[in-house]
Enzyme design. Structure first.
Site, PDB file in Angstrom:
ATOM      1  N   ASP A  11      45.554  43.237  32.482  1.00 53.00           N
ATOM      2  CA  ASP A  11      45.346  44.384  33.686  1.00 53.00           C
ATOM      3  C   ASP A  11      45.137  43.755  34.777  1.00 53.00           C
ATOM      4  O   ASP A  11      44.290  42.722  35.081  1.00 53.00           O
ATOM      5  CB  ASP A  11      44.309  45.484  33.217  1.00 53.00           C
ATOM      6  CG  ASP A  11      44.434  46.598  33.884  1.00 53.00           C
ATOM      7  OD1 ASP A  11      45.833  46.949  34.280  1.00 53.00           O
ATOM      8  OD2 ASP A  11      43.707  47.387  33.983  1.00 53.00           O
ATOM      9  N   ASN A  13      47.765  43.114  37.535  1.00 60.22           N
ATOM     10  CA  ASN A  13      48.691  42.579  38.299  1.00 60.22           C
ATOM     11  C   ASN A  13      49.089  43.052  39.399  1.00 60.22           C
ATOM     12  O   ASN A  13      49.506  42.311  40.380  1.00 60.22           O
ATOM     13  CB  ASN A  13      50.036  42.493  37.289  1.00 60.22           C
ATOM     14  CG  ASN A  13      49.658  41.899  35.996  1.00 60.22           C
ATOM     15  OD1 ASN A  13      49.849  40.625  35.644  1.00 60.22           O
ATOM     16  ND2 ASN A  13      49.166  42.620  34.823  1.00 60.22           N
ATOM     17  N   ARG A  15      47.465  44.884  41.252  1.00 61.96           N
ATOM     18  CA  ARG A  15      46.323  44.824  42.537  1.00 61.96           C
ATOM     19  C   ARG A  15      46.175  43.546  42.864  1.00 61.96           C
ATOM     20  O   ARG A  15      45.942  43.262  44.036  1.00 61.96           O
ATOM     21  CB  ARG A  15      45.017  45.063  41.776  1.00 61.96           C
ATOM     22  CG  ARG A  15      44.715  46.623  41.975  1.00 61.96           C
ATOM     23  CD  ARG A  15      43.493  47.062  40.762  1.00 61.96           C
ATOM     24  NE  ARG A  15      43.804  46.992  39.430  1.00 61.96           N
ATOM     25  CZ  ARG A  15      42.931  46.936  38.688  1.00 61.96           C
ATOM     26  NH1 ARG A  15      41.668  46.862  38.909  1.00 61.96           N
ATOM     27  NH2 ARG A  15      43.382  46.783  37.151  1.00 61.96           N
ATOM     28  N   ASN A  59      52.637  53.692  30.085  1.00 61.10           N
ATOM     29  CA  ASN A  59      53.287  52.804  31.225  1.00 61.10           C
ATOM     30  C   ASN A  59      54.857  53.491  31.434  1.00 61.10           C
ATOM     31  O   ASN A  59      55.244  53.347  32.734  1.00 61.10           O
ATOM     32  CB  ASN A  59      53.488  51.440  31.090  1.00 61.10           C
ATOM     33  CG  ASN A  59      52.005  50.810  31.349  1.00 61.10           C
ATOM     34  OD1 ASN A  59      52.014  49.783  30.542  1.00 61.10           O
ATOM     35  ND2 ASN A  59      51.225  51.334  31.901  1.00 61.10           N
ATOM     36  N   ARG A 166      39.762  42.195  28.119  1.00 57.08           N
ATOM     37  CA  ARG A 166      40.635  42.898  29.223  1.00 57.08           C
ATOM     38  C   ARG A 166      40.133  42.457  30.627  1.00 57.08           C
ATOM     39  O   ARG A 166      38.909  42.336  30.889  1.00 57.08           O
ATOM     40  CB  ARG A 166      40.169  44.500  29.163  1.00 57.08           C
ATOM     41  CG  ARG A 166      40.744  45.323  30.321  1.00 57.08           C
ATOM     42  CD  ARG A 166      40.758  46.497  30.025  1.00 57.08           C
ATOM     43  NE  ARG A 166      41.504  47.356  30.951  1.00 57.08           N
ATOM     44  CZ  ARG A 166      42.230  48.322  30.870  1.00 57.08           C
ATOM     45  NH1 ARG A 166      42.478  49.098  29.750  1.00 57.08           N
ATOM     46  NH2 ARG A 166      43.173  48.945  31.724  1.00 57.08           N
TER      47      ARG A 166
HETATM   48  C1  IPE Z   1      49.022  45.761  34.053  1.00 56.04           C
HETATM   49  O1  IPE Z   1      49.143  45.635  35.291  1.00 56.04           O
HETATM   50  C2  IPE Z   1      50.402  45.377  33.142  1.00 56.04           C
HETATM   51  C3  IPE Z   1      51.224  46.555  33.172  1.00 56.04           C
HETATM   52  C4  IPE Z   1      50.866  47.870  33.090  1.00 56.04           C
HETATM   53  C5  IPE Z   1      52.693  46.433  33.018  1.00 56.04           C
HETATM   54  P1  IPE Z   1      48.926  46.661  36.215  1.00 56.04           P
HETATM   55  O2  IPE Z   1      50.218  47.233  36.574  1.00 56.04           O
HETATM   56  O3  IPE Z   1      48.423  48.016  35.549  1.00 56.04           O
HETATM   57  O4  IPE Z   1      48.146  46.334  37.198  1.00 56.04           O
HETATM   58  P2  IPE Z   1      47.103  46.921  38.160  1.00 56.04           P
HETATM   59  O5  IPE Z   1      45.955  47.469  37.098  1.00 56.04           O
HETATM   60  O6  IPE Z   1      47.601  48.470  38.771  1.00 56.04           O
HETATM   61  O7  IPE Z   1      46.507  46.421  39.329  1.00 56.04           O
HETATM   62  C1  IPE Z   2      46.808  48.881  30.102  1.00 55.17           C
HETATM   63  O1  IPE Z   2      46.884  48.647  31.645  1.00 55.17           O
HETATM   64  C2  IPE Z   2      48.314  48.516  29.910  1.00 55.17           C
HETATM   65  C3  IPE Z   2      48.556  47.187  30.031  1.00 55.17           C
HETATM   66  C4  IPE Z   2      47.964  46.073  30.230  1.00 55.17           C
HETATM   67  C5  IPE Z   2      50.251  46.625  29.665  1.00 55.17           C
HETATM   68  P1  IPE Z   2      46.985  50.111  32.456  1.00 55.17           P
HETATM   69  O2  IPE Z   2      46.765  49.630  33.802  1.00 55.17           O
HETATM   70  O3  IPE Z   2      48.242  50.768  31.933  1.00 55.17           O
HETATM   71  O4  IPE Z   2      45.676  51.092  32.005  1.00 55.17           O
HETATM   72  P2  IPE Z   2      45.099  52.292  32.600  1.00 55.17           P
HETATM   73  O5  IPE Z   2      45.937  53.256  33.045  1.00 55.17           O
HETATM   74  O6  IPE Z   2      44.156  51.602  33.643  1.00 55.17           O
HETATM   75  O7  IPE Z   2      44.071  52.648  31.528  1.00 55.17           O
HETATM   76 MG    MG Z   3      46.452  48.838  35.365  1.00 50.08          MG
END
Ligand code: IPE
Ligand code: IPE
Ligand code: MG
Length: 217
Positions: A11, A13, A15, A59, A166
């Protein structure tokens, strides 16, 4: 002891990209680089399997452009991968666009005989769906024993999930390997996934060795 199986919730990426003044999609490319660093270090340290959360069923509610960018990174990786890892996937891949699903089958086929660490990519994956699927199989076969139930999960042939890491600062599992997490050691890092280094992996492995796993005993 070195964990045999670690789950990574990758998690932060989006940001990371925003913090660097880039569109969120750039975070997914940097996220792949981070994954390769983390995976190589895990393999070097003797970890047998890593399960990495790349795209959750939830997602699918993200903007279409962001979803397309994530699938593009995954597809390119699958088509180009020529390393030592045995790459497998967990999740509802068949519902994804044809090009993505085909690239998944390709990399699984191409790496099936590899002897390196198993890289289990969780794509369009949700633990609740996986548990319901396992429950349906149990019902169909009239077999409700714990061992059979566990073998009905997508992770059924993998070693127990020793640890879950995480990144990104949130302290939740977000529908990742909920059943398997029963006795996993949990690690929550404030660091964004794209910033993960080999040293971070070494620190996690050192801390794992110090944890007192009791399994209720
Ligand atoms: C997690 O990174 C990966 C995916 C959900 C594909 P995010 O896209 O959730 O990145 P943040 O949490 O918004 O920074
Ligand atoms: C979890 O991240 C999913 C992945 C890393 C692929 P999210 O960014 O989707 O999770 P939440 O929404 O913060 O719980
Ligand atoms: Mg995220």
């Amino acid at each position: 002891m070195t964990p045999k199986h670690i789950g990574f919730i990758m998690d932060g990426n989006g940001r990371w990209a925003e913090a660097h003044g880039m569109p969120r999609v750039e975070g997914y490319k940097a996220g792949l680089e981070a994954l390769l660093r983390v995976a190589s270090e895990c393999a070097k340290c003797g970890v047998e399997v890593i399960s990495v959360y790349a795209f959750s069923t939830e997602n699918n509610a993200r903007p279409q452009e962001e979803i397309a960018a994530i699938f593009d990174v995954v597809t390119k990786f699958n088509k180009a991968y020529d390393g030592d890892f045995k790459v497998i996937y967990m999740g509802d891949v068949d519902s994804l666009p044809d090009e993505v699903a085909q690239s998944v089958r390709l990399v699984e086929y191409n790496t099936a005989d590899n002897e390196g660490m198993t890289l289990n990519i969780c794509l369009n994956y949700g633990a609740r769906d996986d548990i319901i699927h396992a429950a349906k199989l149990a019902y169909d076969h009239g077999d409700y024993t714990l061992d059979t139930f566990e073998s009905n999960l997508s992770s059924g042939t993998l070693p127990p999930l020793d640890a879950i890491v995480r990144t990104g600062g949130e302290k939740r599992l977000s529908n990742f390997m909920l059943y398997e997490a029963a006795y996993s050691e949990l690690f929550f890092l404030d660091k964004l996934w794209c910033d993960m280094t080999e040293q971070d992996v070494d620190a996690i492995l050192s801390e794992f060795e110090c944890r007192n796993r009791k399994f209720g005993k």
